[in-house]
Design a protein around this motif. Structure first.
Motif, PDB file in Angstrom:
ATOM      1  N   GLY A 258      11.255   0.732  -1.977  1.00  0.00           N
ATOM      2  CA  GLY A 258      10.347   1.572  -2.739  1.00  0.00           C
ATOM      3  C   GLY A 258      10.799   1.860  -4.151  1.00  0.00           C
ATOM      4  N   TRP A 259      10.252   2.943  -4.707  1.00  0.00           N
ATOM      5  CA  TRP A 259      10.498   3.316  -6.097  1.00  0.00           C
ATOM      6  C   TRP A 259      11.952   3.739  -6.303  1.00  0.00           C
ATOM      7  CZ3 TRP A 259       7.070   2.003  -9.605  1.00  0.00           C
ATOM      8  CH2 TRP A 259       5.720   1.903  -9.254  1.00  0.00           C
ATOM      9  N   ASP A 260      12.517   3.305  -7.424  1.00  0.00           N
ATOM     10  CA  ASP A 260      13.914   3.592  -7.752  1.00  0.00           C
ATOM     11  C   ASP A 260      13.974   3.716  -9.270  1.00  0.00           C
ATOM     12  OD1 ASP A 260      16.660   3.699  -8.014  1.00  0.00           O
ATOM     13  OD2 ASP A 260      17.056   1.799  -6.995  1.00  0.00           O
ATOM     14  N   LEU A 261      14.546   4.791  -9.739  1.00  0.00           N
ATOM     15  CA  LEU A 261      14.611   5.027 -11.176  1.00  0.00           C
ATOM     16  C   LEU A 261      15.913   5.725 -11.502  1.00  0.00           C
ATOM     17  CD1 LEU A 261      11.686   6.284 -13.370  1.00  0.00           C
ATOM     18  CD2 LEU A 261      13.908   7.383 -13.545  1.00  0.00           C
ATOM     19  N   THR A 262      16.561   5.318 -12.590  1.00  0.00           N
ATOM     20  CA  THR A 262      17.821   5.944 -12.958  1.00  0.00           C
ATOM     21  C   THR A 262      18.028   5.957 -14.461  1.00  0.00           C
ATOM     22  OG1 THR A 262      20.218   5.912 -12.578  1.00  0.00           O
ATOM     23  CG2 THR A 262      19.126   3.770 -12.765  1.00  0.00           C
ATOM     24  N   ASP A 263      18.752   6.975 -14.911  1.00  0.00           N
ATOM     25  CA  ASP A 263      19.248   7.004 -16.292  1.00  0.00           C
ATOM     26  C   ASP A 263      20.767   6.871 -16.309  1.00  0.00           C
ATOM     27  OD1 ASP A 263      20.079   9.439 -15.311  1.00  0.00           O
ATOM     28  OD2 ASP A 263      19.139  10.647 -16.886  1.00  0.00           O
ATOM     29  N   TYR A 264      21.343   6.496 -15.156  1.00  0.00           N
ATOM     30  CA  TYR A 264      22.792   6.300 -15.004  1.00  0.00           C
ATOM     31  C   TYR A 264      23.596   7.528 -15.428  1.00  0.00           C
ATOM     32  CZ  TYR A 264      21.332   1.471 -14.416  1.00  0.00           C
ATOM     33  OH  TYR A 264      20.706   0.329 -13.984  1.00  0.00           O
ATOM     34  N   GLY A 265      22.971   8.694 -15.330  1.00  0.00           N
ATOM     35  CA  GLY A 265      23.651   9.931 -15.670  1.00  0.00           C
ATOM     36  C   GLY A 265      23.789  10.194 -17.151  1.00  0.00           C
ATOM     37  N   ALA A 266      23.205   9.329 -17.988  1.00  0.00           N
ATOM     38  CA  ALA A 266      23.383   9.446 -19.442  1.00  0.00           C
ATOM     39  C   ALA A 266      22.389  10.411 -20.071  1.00  0.00           C
ATOM     40  CB  ALA A 266      23.252   8.071 -20.105  1.00  0.00           C
TER      41      ALA A 266
ATOM     42  N   HIS B 298       4.964  10.031  -6.491  1.00  0.00           N
ATOM     43  CA  HIS B 298       5.361   9.177  -5.378  1.00  0.00           C
ATOM     44  C   HIS B 298       6.859   9.396  -5.166  1.00  0.00           C
ATOM     45  CE1 HIS B 298       1.478   7.336  -5.698  1.00  0.00           C
ATOM     46  NE2 HIS B 298       1.736   6.792  -6.880  1.00  0.00           N
ATOM     47  N   LEU B 299       7.317   9.194  -3.953  1.00  0.00           N
ATOM     48  CA  LEU B 299       8.728   9.403  -3.659  1.00  0.00           C
ATOM     49  C   LEU B 299       9.589   8.271  -4.207  1.00  0.00           C
ATOM     50  CD1 LEU B 299       8.720  10.684   0.038  1.00  0.00           C
ATOM     51  CD2 LEU B 299       8.556  12.013  -2.089  1.00  0.00           C
ATOM     52  N   LEU B 300      10.762   8.633  -4.712  1.00  0.00           N
ATOM     53  CA  LEU B 300      11.815   7.658  -4.954  1.00  0.00           C
ATOM     54  C   LEU B 300      12.511   7.369  -3.624  1.00  0.00           C
ATOM     55  CD1 LEU B 300      13.457   9.178  -8.182  1.00  0.00           C
ATOM     56  CD2 LEU B 300      11.695   7.391  -8.060  1.00  0.00           C
ATOM     57  N   CYS B 301      13.205   6.247  -3.564  1.00  0.00           N
ATOM     58  CA  CYS B 301      13.898   5.913  -2.308  1.00  0.00           C
ATOM     59  C   CYS B 301      14.949   6.954  -1.951  1.00  0.00           C
ATOM     60  CB  CYS B 301      14.513   4.518  -2.404  1.00  0.00           C
ATOM     61  SG  CYS B 301      15.774   4.317  -3.687  1.00  0.00           S
ATOM     62  N   THR B 302      15.465   7.662  -2.951  1.00  0.00           N
ATOM     63  CA  THR B 302      16.451   8.716  -2.695  1.00  0.00           C
ATOM     64  C   THR B 302      15.805  10.019  -2.249  1.00  0.00           C
ATOM     65  OG1 THR B 302      16.419   9.105  -5.085  1.00  0.00           O
ATOM     66  CG2 THR B 302      18.247   7.809  -4.199  1.00  0.00           C
ATOM     67  N   ASP B 303      14.487  10.126  -2.330  1.00  0.00           N
ATOM     68  CA  ASP B 303      13.764  11.324  -1.900  1.00  0.00           C
ATOM     69  C   ASP B 303      13.479  11.347  -0.399  1.00  0.00           C
ATOM     70  OD1 ASP B 303      13.437  12.564  -4.439  1.00  0.00           O
ATOM     71  OD2 ASP B 303      11.691  11.284  -4.872  1.00  0.00           O
ATOM     72  N   TYR B 304      13.521  10.195   0.268  1.00  0.00           N
ATOM     73  CA  TYR B 304      13.059  10.115   1.658  1.00  0.00           C
ATOM     74  C   TYR B 304      13.676  11.163   2.575  1.00  0.00           C
ATOM     75  CZ  TYR B 304      11.120   5.509   0.348  1.00  0.00           C
ATOM     76  OH  TYR B 304      10.415   4.487  -0.246  1.00  0.00           O
TER      77      TYR B 304
ATOM     78  N   PRO C 288       0.801  -1.240   0.000  1.00  0.00           N
ATOM     79  CA  PRO C 288       0.000   0.000   0.000  1.00  0.00           C
ATOM     80  C   PRO C 288       0.824   1.277   0.000  1.00  0.00           C
ATOM     81  CG  PRO C 288      -0.971  -1.605   1.494  1.00  0.00           C
ATOM     82  CD  PRO C 288       0.341  -2.186   1.047  1.00  0.00           C
ATOM     83  N   TRP C 289       1.972   1.272   0.718  1.00  0.00           N
ATOM     84  CA  TRP C 289       2.761   2.501   0.798  1.00  0.00           C
ATOM     85  C   TRP C 289       3.413   2.879  -0.526  1.00  0.00           C
ATOM     86  CZ3 TRP C 289       7.762   1.281  -0.335  1.00  0.00           C
ATOM     87  CH2 TRP C 289       8.215  -0.008  -0.027  1.00  0.00           C
ATOM     88  N   ALA C 290       3.385   1.990  -1.509  1.00  0.00           N
ATOM     89  CA  ALA C 290       3.910   2.321  -2.841  1.00  0.00           C
ATOM     90  C   ALA C 290       3.125   3.464  -3.472  1.00  0.00           C
ATOM     91  CB  ALA C 290       3.859   1.097  -3.742  1.00  0.00           C
ATOM     92  N   PHE C 291       1.893   3.667  -3.014  1.00  0.00           N
ATOM     93  CA  PHE C 291       0.996   4.641  -3.631  1.00  0.00           C
ATOM     94  C   PHE C 291       0.782   5.881  -2.766  1.00  0.00           C
ATOM     95  CE2 PHE C 291      -0.112   0.263  -4.751  1.00  0.00           C
ATOM     96  CZ  PHE C 291       0.185   0.295  -6.107  1.00  0.00           C
ATOM     97  N   TRP C 292       1.568   6.000  -1.684  1.00  0.00           N
ATOM     98  CA  TRP C 292       1.430   7.163  -0.816  1.00  0.00           C
ATOM     99  C   TRP C 292       1.828   8.445  -1.536  1.00  0.00           C
ATOM    100  CZ3 TRP C 292       3.915   5.625   4.553  1.00  0.00           C
ATOM    101  CH2 TRP C 292       3.069   4.709   5.184  1.00  0.00           C
ATOM    102  N   ALA C 293       1.156   9.538  -1.179  1.00  0.00           N
ATOM    103  CA  ALA C 293       1.575  10.870  -1.599  1.00  0.00           C
ATOM    104  C   ALA C 293       2.771  11.294  -0.745  1.00  0.00           C
ATOM    105  CB  ALA C 293       0.424  11.857  -1.431  1.00  0.00           C
ATOM    106  N   PRO C 294       3.575  12.247  -1.233  1.00  0.00           N
ATOM    107  CA  PRO C 294       4.774  12.647  -0.477  1.00  0.00           C
ATOM    108  C   PRO C 294       4.494  13.046   0.972  1.00  0.00           C
ATOM    109  CG  PRO C 294       4.898  13.510  -2.697  1.00  0.00           C
ATOM    110  CD  PRO C 294       3.540  12.878  -2.567  1.00  0.00           C
ATOM    111  N   GLU C 295       3.377  13.748   1.219  1.00  0.00           N
ATOM    112  CA  GLU C 295       3.116  14.222   2.585  1.00  0.00           C
ATOM    113  C   GLU C 295       2.822  13.080   3.554  1.00  0.00           C
ATOM    114  OE1 GLU C 295      -0.651  14.851   0.044  1.00  0.00           O
ATOM    115  OE2 GLU C 295       1.514  15.198  -0.149  1.00  0.00           O
ATOM    116  N   GLN C 296       2.462  11.917   3.053  1.00  0.00           N
ATOM    117  CA  GLN C 296       2.167  10.787   3.935  1.00  0.00           C
ATOM    118  C   GLN C 296       3.433  10.171   4.544  1.00  0.00           C
ATOM    119  OE1 GLN C 296      -0.697   9.032   0.793  1.00  0.00           O
ATOM    120  NE2 GLN C 296      -1.417   8.137   2.716  1.00  0.00           N
ATOM    121  N   TRP C 297       4.615  10.580   4.054  1.00  0.00           N
ATOM    122  CA  TRP C 297       5.858  10.029   4.561  1.00  0.00           C
ATOM    123  C   TRP C 297       6.391  10.777   5.781  1.00  0.00           C
ATOM    124  CZ3 TRP C 297       7.880   5.485   3.222  1.00  0.00           C
ATOM    125  CH2 TRP C 297       7.388   4.890   2.055  1.00  0.00           C
ATOM    126  N   LYS C 298       5.777  11.893   6.117  1.00  0.00           N
ATOM    127  CA  LYS C 298       6.250  12.677   7.258  1.00  0.00           C
ATOM    128  C   LYS C 298       6.205  11.843   8.531  1.00  0.00           C
ATOM    129  CE  LYS C 298       7.715  16.683   8.761  1.00  0.00           C
ATOM    130  NZ  LYS C 298       8.996  17.251   8.258  1.00  0.00           N
TER     131      LYS C 298
END
Length: 223
Positions: free
Chosen positions: A49-57, A213-219, A26-36
Motif C-alpha cells: 500500500g501507500w508509503d511516504l517518507t521525508d527520511y526524518g529531514a 488513505h492509510l499508509l502501510c505504517t498506519d495499519y 481497489p483497496w488503494a482507495f479505501w477509507a480508514p474505517e474500511q480496514w477494520k
C-alpha cells in the motif's frame, strides 16, 4: 510530517498515476474505517500500500519519496511469494538518500515522465563507499561506472542493482516528475536498508487531520 501534507501528496499521486493510466488495486482507495478486521491479510502482514517518507529531514520536496507497494512477500514469515513490486513518484531534485540492501536485488525502471538520475558506489566489507569502479547492468548491457558516477534513465530504461550496491536517486532538473517502477526480490524496509548516513525510513506524523488513505505504517492503529 503533517497528516494534511501527506493527504495532499496522496491526492497528487493518484492524479499522476492516472495520467499514465497506471491503475492501483481497489483497496488503494479505501477509507480508514474500511480496514477494520483486515489484519489477517497479505496486504497488512506484508506492508503493501501507500508509503511516504521525508527520511526524518522535514523537507519532503528536497529529501523524500512517495510510493505504493503493489505486491510483496515476507522475509520474517517465509511467505511463498519471493518477489515485490512498487510504483513510485520522484520529483525534480528530490533525493532518495544513499543506501544499499543486504538481501534485496532490484530493477529500477523509468516508467515515464522525466529522467531519473542514479548515483552509484560499490561498498567495502566495512560498508563504506568503495573507491573502485563498478559494473552495472542497464537494460541487460554492462556499463562501467566510476565511484560516485551517475546513470541517467530516460523513460523505458532500467537498471539492475545488486546487494551491497550503494545508490541514491533523484529526478533530473527541468524534466518533470518521474514515474518509477521497482521489481525486486522480497522487500523489507524495517531491516534491509543500510543508509550511508543514519536516518529514519518512516516519518513521524502530526495528526492535524484524519487520514485520506492509510499508509502501510498506519495499519496497526486501524485494523
Amino acid at each position: 510530517m503533517k497528516r494534511s501534507e501527506i493527504n495532499a501528496l496522496i491526492r497528487d499521486a493518484k492524479e499522476f498515476f492516472a495520467s499514465f493510466k497506471f491503475a492501483l488495486p481497489p483497496w488503494a482507495f479505501w477509507a480508514p474505517e474500511q480496514w477494520k478486521g483486515k489484519d489477517d491479510s497479505e496486504v497488512v502482514r506484508n506492508q503493501l500500500g501507500w508509503d511516504l517518507t521525508d527520511y526524518g529531514a522535514g523537507d519532503f520536496e528536497k529529501r523524500g519519496l512517495i510510493l505504493f507497494t503493489i505486491r510483496n512477500g515476507n522475509l520474517a514469515t517465509l511467505h511463498p511469494k519471493k518477489y515485490a513490486e512498487k510504483i513510485m513518484i520522484v520529483r525534480e531534485n528530490q533525493v532518495c538518500p544513499m543506501h544499499f540492501h543486504w538481501s534485496k536485488t532490484e530493477d529500477i525502471i523509468n516508467r515515464g515522465g522525466g529522467n531519473l538520475v542514479i548515483e552509484l558506489y560499490g561498498s567495502t566489507p566495512g560498508e563504506e563507499l568503495a573507491k573502485e569502479p563498478l559494473a552495472v547492468s542497464v537494460d541487460g548491457f554492462t556499463r562501467i561506472v566510476q565511484p560516485g558516477g551517475t546513470v541517467v534513465l530516460t523513460p523505458g530504461e532500467s537498471i539492475f542493482l545488486e546487494q551491497g550496491m550503494y545508490h541514491r536517486f533523484y529526478g533530473e532538473p527541468g524534466k518533470g516528475k518521474v514515474l518509477v517502477g521497482e521489481v525486486s526480490s522480497v522487500n523489507d524496509d524495517n531491516t534491509d536498508n543500510r543508509f550511508h548516513e543514519p536516518q529514519a525510513r518512516f516519518p513521524e506524523i502530526d495528526e492535524d487531520e484524519a487520514p485520506l488513505h492509510l499508509l502501510c505504517t498506519d495499519y496497526p492503529d486501524y485494523v
